[in-house]
Each structure stands twice: as structure tokens, then as C-alpha cells.
Design an enzyme around this catalytic site. Structure first.
Site, mmCIF file in Angstrom:
data_model
loop_
_atom_site.group_PDB
_atom_site.id
_atom_site.type_symbol
_atom_site.label_atom_id
_atom_site.label_comp_id
_atom_site.label_asym_id
_atom_site.label_seq_id
_atom_site.Cartn_x
_atom_site.Cartn_y
_atom_site.Cartn_z
ATOM 1 N N ASN A 213 33.757 21.488 70.862
ATOM 2 C CA ASN A 213 32.461 21.592 70.209
ATOM 3 C C ASN A 213 31.791 20.219 70.163
ATOM 4 O OD1 ASN A 213 33.227 20.244 67.599
ATOM 5 N ND2 ASN A 213 34.723 21.919 67.653
ATOM 6 N N ALA A 278 37.159 17.780 59.980
ATOM 7 C CA ALA A 278 37.234 18.063 61.422
ATOM 8 C C ALA A 278 36.519 19.366 61.762
ATOM 9 C CB ALA A 278 38.697 18.157 61.848
HETATM 10 O O1 C5P Z 1 35.328 28.539 58.105
HETATM 11 P P1 C5P Z 1 34.685 27.326 58.674
HETATM 12 O O2 C5P Z 1 35.268 26.914 59.995
HETATM 13 O O3 C5P Z 1 33.218 27.356 58.770
HETATM 14 O O4 C5P Z 1 35.018 26.169 57.603
HETATM 15 C C1 C5P Z 1 34.793 24.817 57.836
HETATM 16 C C2 C5P Z 1 35.838 24.013 57.123
HETATM 17 O O5 C5P Z 1 37.127 24.554 57.404
HETATM 18 C C3 C5P Z 1 35.904 22.572 57.585
HETATM 19 O O6 C5P Z 1 36.302 21.783 56.481
HETATM 20 C C4 C5P Z 1 36.980 22.593 58.664
HETATM 21 O O7 C5P Z 1 37.635 21.342 58.782
HETATM 22 C C5 C5P Z 1 37.925 23.651 58.139
HETATM 23 N N1 C5P Z 1 38.612 24.428 59.184
HETATM 24 C C6 C5P Z 1 39.962 24.315 59.339
HETATM 25 N N2 C5P Z 1 40.626 25.055 60.271
HETATM 26 C C7 C5P Z 1 39.968 25.910 61.065
HETATM 27 C C8 C5P Z 1 38.579 26.040 60.929
HETATM 28 C C9 C5P Z 1 37.931 25.281 59.986
HETATM 29 O O8 C5P Z 1 40.579 23.518 58.610
HETATM 30 N N3 C5P Z 1 40.630 26.591 61.970
#
Ligand code: C5P
Length: 414
Positions: A213, A278
Site C-alpha cells: 500500500n 503500520a
Molecule cells: O481495521 P483497520 O485496518 O482499518 O485498522 C487500522 C489499525 O489496525 C491500524 O492501527 C493498523 O496498524 C492496525 N492493523 C493491524 N493489523 C491488521 C490491520 C490493521 O494491526 N491486519
């Protein structure tokens, strides 16, 4: 108050002419109440006799890994762990090259590779050596790993020439240590261990392609830097970014969400605050062939599976850290952020809009911070300033959350 009182400082002396100034560094550190032990390289010992350092430090000087008597008294691993700071003054071009390359061919460089204490180097060398491409590349690599540089100063040199390469004044070297100790003592996060993730993950499709991304990692790196400036011990787990490591921050590089999950989960229970900045992939290819996929057909189906939600996993830990999430949204910012705050059981969430020309790879940003029962808007400021605001709010929310359990934040000796 002497901020260095009781601090254990390992002084490495390498073979610059300026080694004659190093006993003054020892004397000044001891005047501040610090305990100093000196390690010299063999060449440095030809310039200034070890007995001088023994006299000013009050301890025998270590020169070699092979000194059985000294190893029996305090082994090199023990010595590396004993130190609150490792200071190398003067640091030659040679020792910078060794450190940059992770060489451990003598006692001093071995100690540097073992220690978890901040490393401060005061380079001293001829100006052409200092300005050479090799030395500058080594300097950048070391600074990128969080090594703190003091000097070199500019002026006349022992060789009769003039330019940058003079050892920083002993008082300046002591000041850098005092400033560092001060940040650790008085900062909002003093005594706490903060784990931060930053940057994008890469999910392999085959050996040469990946899903990723547009995250640059700048916000997460700024948060890690602000946490360190607030006195925290900071571990930064970084995805695929090309950013220098903030000073005095421990960095662990990973690529995929699974690797990031392992790096975080193996540390989360031992940290006080987790900040998940992240941009972790939500999905990854179910498998990646070991050979490059050839374009033999007109279409290609990728079967994706969900990646572990690292943030939710940390928030669900028993006795886990105070958790802070980030939400990058293209619409309905508040609604989606509040949903994540509740659903993932977070202590706080920082939400910002992203899209063309907002958020990604920019140096400035706007955001909203939400926590159970409150919110704060942060408008149009640099990512560095925003990181400082976020850290101040994290410290405040951490204390409020923990005050329900214990009246004071945990303190640790470094
Ligand atoms: O659910 P979403 O991806 O939108 O949430 C964003 C938050 O969740 C960010 O803090 C990101 O670092 C974390 N995140 C995570 N593991 C994932 C996806 C997102 O820790 N697989």
C-alpha cells in the site's frame, strides 16, 4: 541535581591523536557522579598509557577479549549489559566502519554489538577522512540505527590542516549524555517501554511481486521519535520503508504482516504501550510459488486470505499494553474510527483522512483522536508536531487507564 549521578558509562577509546583529551572526559563524567569503565583498543594504548585511564576512572582498563583475569572479574557480555551508556571518544574512521558493518573483532566492537544501551560516538580524524564517501556512508548508517553523534568540530587539526574532524570538547560530550538522561527522567513517558509499528507490509505473490500500500511510514517514525524524546525506551517494528531510524530507537525491520505479527507478539506483553501506526495488509495471497509467475494466460486469479489483525490481537492480551490504533479512512472518518475503537477494544485511536494529496507520503497531516469518552482534533501541522501531540495524549490516557489499577506508571531502570 546531577543527572548522570549513578549512571554506568563505558568509555571506548580508539587511536585518534585526540585520545589525549579522553581522560578529561572521564574526569568530567566522574565529577557528575557517574561510574566510568574504560576500554581501549591496542593502538589507542600506544598513544595514551592505560594507567592514565586507570587512575582517572578508578578501575582497571580493559584492552582485550583474551584477558582471562579481567573476564573472570566481569565477562564482556556482563560488561556490555552493565553499561547505561557506551561512549566512544575519540572514534576513528576505522571504528565507525567496524560498527557500521557489525564487525566484532575486538573487545570494544564486541561490546557495542552486545549492548542495548545508547551508543554515543565522538569522531576525531583528519578532515579528508571525515569527509570521505566511505566515512560519510558509515556515519549515515550508524545514525540510521540510532547511534548518537557528537561533533566533530571544525578547526585546526593535529596534522596541521584545517577542517571538520576535531574531537568535540569534553564538556560537549558530557552535555549530550546529560541531555539524554534528562529526556529519560523528565519526559512524559519516562521509564516506560513503547512498541511502535510503522510503514506498509508487503505480501508476496511470487519471489518478485507483492501486494502493498501507499504508506510511507513517516507518521509512525515521527511517533517513535516523539516517544523517545518523551523519555520512553522505544522499539520500532518497521515495514518496507526507506527512512532513517530516529535517535536512540531500537529498530526491527520486517516485510510481511505475519513477520510483523511475530515481532510484535513476542514483545507486546513486556511493553507498557503499543502504538500500531503500520498500514498492515488486510489480505495476503494464500500462498506464493517459489518461481516467478509467467504471463501465460489472459487472466490470473489471486486467492487472498485474511492477515492477522495485530492491533486487535495485542488489545486482547491479558495484562497487555495500553493500545493505540490508527485509522486511515477515505470517508466517514468519525464513524469508522469509533467503530474500530470499540470493536478492537483500544485505549485510543488516531484517525485521518487519506486519498489523493492527503495523508500519504506528506510531511503534514490533520487528524482526530478518539478514546472512550473523549476526542481531540489536531489540525494541519507537521507530522513531527502531530506526533508530539499524539504522544502527550497517549501519556495522559495511559496514566488515566493505569490509575484505575495502580497509582503510578511502572518505572524501570534502563
Ligand atoms: O481495521 P483497520 O485496518 O482499518 O485498522 C487500522 C489499525 O489496525 C491500524 O492501527 C493498523 O496498524 C492496525 N492493523 C493491524 N493489523 C491488521 C490491520 C490493521 O494491526 N491486519
Amino acid at each position: 541535581m546531577n543527572l548522570l549521578a549513578g549512571k554506568r558509562i563505558l568509555l571506548g577509546v580508539t587511536a585518534g591523536i585526540a585520545a589525549y583529551k579522553a581522560p578529561d572526559v572521564v574526569r568530567r563524567l566522574r565529577d557528575q557522579g557517574a561510574e566510568v569503565r574504560v576500554v581501549m583498543t591496542h593502538s589507542a594504548a600506544k598513544m595514551v598509557a592505560p594507567t592514565v585511564f586507570q587512575a582517572v576512572s578508578g578501575h582497571p582498563v580493559r584492552l582485550s577479549l583474551w584477558d582471562e583475569q579481567a573476564e573472570a572479574a566481569m565477562g564482556h557480555i556482563e560488561l556490555a549489559r552493565w553499561a547505561d551508556y557506551v561512549v566512544i571518544a575519540p572514534a576513528t574512521a576505522h571504528v565507525l566502519a567496524e560498527l557500521a558493518n557489525g564487525l566484532a573483532g575486538d573487545l570494544l566492537t564486541t561490546l557495542c554489538i552486545v549492548t542495548r544501551a545508547p551508543i554515543v560516538v565522538a569522531p576525531a580524524m583528519n578532515h579528508s577522512m571525515w569527509l570521505s564517501g566511505a566515512t560519510q556512508a558509515n556515519r549515515a548508517r550508524l545514525a540510521g540505527r540510532g547511534v548518537l553523534f557528537v561533533g566533530p568540530g571544525t578547526g585546526s587539526q593535529a596534522c596541521g590542516e584545517s577542517g571538520p574532524g576535531r574531537l568535540a570538547e569534553p564538556a560537549e560530550i558530557v552535555q549530550v549524555l546529560t541531555d539524554h538522561a534528562n529526556a529519560g527522567r523528565s519526559g512524559l513517558l519516562a521509564g516506560l517501554h513503547v512498541l511502535v509499528t510503522a510503514g506498509p507490509t508487503r505480501e508476496p505473490i511470487d519471489p518478485v511481486r507483492f501486494l502493498s500500500n501507499r504508506s510511507s511510514g513517516k507518521m509512525g517514525f515521527a511517533v517513535a521519535e516523539a516517544a523517545a524524546a518523551a523519555g520512553a525506551r522505544v522499539t520500532l517494528v518497521a515495514g518496507a520503508v526507506s527512512l532513517p531510524t530516529p535517535a536512540a530507537v531500537e529498530r526491527i525491520d520486517v516485510e510481511s504482516a505475519a513477520q510483523m505479527n511475530d515481532a510484535v507478539m513476542s514483545r507486546a506483553q513486556r511493553t507498557d504501550i503499543y502504538i500500531g501506526a503500520a498500514a498492515v495488509a488486510d489480505y495476503r495471497p494464500v500462498s506464493a510459488p517459489s518461481q516467478k509467475i509467467k504471463k501465460n494466460s489472459d487472466s490470473l486469479d489471486l486467492h487472498l486470505v485474511k492477515c492477522p489483525d495485530i492491533l486487535a490481537g495485542v488489545a486482547a492480551l491479558d495484562n497487555g499494553p495500553f493500545t493505540v490504533g490508527f485509522a486511515a479512512e477515505t470517508e466517514r472518518l468519525e464513524e469508522y474510527a469509533l467503530d474500530k475503537l470499540r470493536r478492537k477494544g483500544l485505549g485510543m485511536i488516531v484517525a485521518n483522512l487519506v486519498g489523493d494529496n492527503i495523508g500519504f507520503d506528506r510531511d503534514d497531516n490533520s487528524a482526530m483522536i478518539f478514546w472512550p469518552g473523549g476526542q481531540e482534533d489536531i489540525c494541519c501541522m507537521s507530522k513531527a508536531d502531530m506526533a508530539a501531540v499524539i504522544i502527550a495524549r497517549v501519556a495522559d490516557r495511559y496514566r488515566t487507564a493505569r490509575s484505575k489499577v495502580t497509582p503510578l506508571p511502572r518505572t524501570r531502570t534502563s
